[in-house]
Design a protein around this motif. Structure first.
Motif, short mmCIF file in Angstrom:
data_model
loop_
_atom_site.label_atom_id
_atom_site.label_comp_id
_atom_site.label_asym_id
_atom_site.label_seq_id
_atom_site.Cartn_x
_atom_site.Cartn_y
_atom_site.Cartn_z
N VAL A 1 -7.06 -9.12 -5.49
CA VAL A 1 -5.63 -9.41 -5.48
C VAL A 1 -4.86 -8.24 -4.89
O VAL A 1 -5.25 -7.08 -5.04
N ASN A 2 -3.76 -8.55 -4.20
CA ASN A 2 -2.85 -7.52 -3.70
C ASN A 2 -2.01 -6.99 -4.85
O ASN A 2 -1.51 -7.78 -5.66
N LEU A 3 -1.83 -5.67 -4.91
CA LEU A 3 -1.07 -5.05 -5.99
C LEU A 3 0.06 -4.17 -5.45
O LEU A 3 -0.10 -3.48 -4.45
N GLU A 4 1.18 -4.22 -6.15
CA GLU A 4 2.29 -3.32 -5.85
C GLU A 4 3.02 -2.99 -7.14
O GLU A 4 3.34 -3.87 -7.93
N LEU A 5 3.27 -1.70 -7.36
CA LEU A 5 4.07 -1.26 -8.49
C LEU A 5 5.54 -1.52 -8.19
O LEU A 5 5.95 -1.57 -7.02
N ALA A 6 6.33 -1.66 -9.24
CA ALA A 6 7.78 -1.85 -9.05
C ALA A 6 8.35 -0.64 -8.33
O ALA A 6 7.91 0.50 -8.51
N MET A 7 9.35 -0.89 -7.48
CA MET A 7 9.92 0.17 -6.67
C MET A 7 10.75 1.13 -7.52
O MET A 7 11.29 0.76 -8.56
N LYS A 8 10.83 2.38 -7.06
CA LYS A 8 11.71 3.37 -7.67
C LYS A 8 13.00 3.44 -6.86
O LYS A 8 13.02 3.12 -5.67
N ASN A 9 14.07 3.89 -7.51
CA ASN A 9 15.36 3.94 -6.82
C ASN A 9 15.35 4.84 -5.60
O ASN A 9 16.07 4.59 -4.63
#
Length: 200
Positions: free
Chosen positions: A80-88
């Motif tokens: 699966v493709n993974l991405e963490l939530a973005m930072k400001n």
């Protein structure tokens, strides 16, 4: 909120059904950066971390999520493709992605170009005005530019880096993918619907 820039590929280690919920355990190098309650996008689906282990973590997908995404088709060992939530303070290298998948699409054609690939996808219902040429779309969490949108079909061009560092390299004809339409397009469409109804 996410950007559609994939940070890692995870491997499904375990699937556990509990009622209508599905607990998904992922083996990923991103595990060391996670905390309980954080959001992670899995093939573009925003899920909350509920448990962390040494080399993996667990998230839970509810029935509604399973009904409209490709997570219900996952098997142990799937990638699966993974991405963490973005930072400001992060650069927005992709586009604004919520992690709220709208529906699935089916891969209909894969053509290798001179140094890139063209993928053509088809979906059941055509949401008018949500896909425009050179607009944005998110496929299994990957931020992409629409090359050509006609009726309920659209194509995207994949460069070698994206091909190698996402699960695009595993797609075949008939592969089911998650798609999230551009949030700006969805708001514009909703506004135009209200405007049209107000004239009646």
């Amino acid at each position: 909120m996410f950007t559609g820039i994939i940070q890692s590929i995870g491997k499904v280690e375990k699937l556990q059904q509990e009622g209508s919920n599905l607990h998904i355990t992922i083996d990923s190098p991103l595990s060391t950066e996670l905390k309980i309650d954080q959001s992670v996008a899995h093939n573009g689906v925003c899920l909350t971390v509920v448990e962390i282990e040494e080399h993996g973590y667990t998230v839970t997908a509810i029935d509604e999520t399973l009904q409209i995404t490709n997570l219900s088709t996952l098997t142990e060992g799937a990638l699966v493709n993974l991405e963490l939530a973005m930072k400001n303070e992060m650069r927005l290298d992709g586009h604004l992605v919520q992690g709220h998948v709208d529906q699935t699409a089916v891969c209909k054609q894969i053509e290798q170009k001179d140094g890139s690939w063209e993928f053509i996808f088809e979906f059941d219902q055509y949401p008018k005005f949500l896909l425009v040429n050179k607009g944005s779309v998110c496929i299994d969490g990957v931020s992409l530019t629409v090359v050509n949108a006609v009726q309920n079909r659209f194509s995207v061009a994949i460069i070698p880096y994206t091909f190698e560092h996402t699960i695009f390299k595993n797609y075949k004809i008939g592969s089911v993918v998650n798609i999230e339409f551009d949030i700006i397009g969805k708001y514009v469409q909703r506004h135009m619907e209200h405007y049209k109804n107000s004239l009646q």
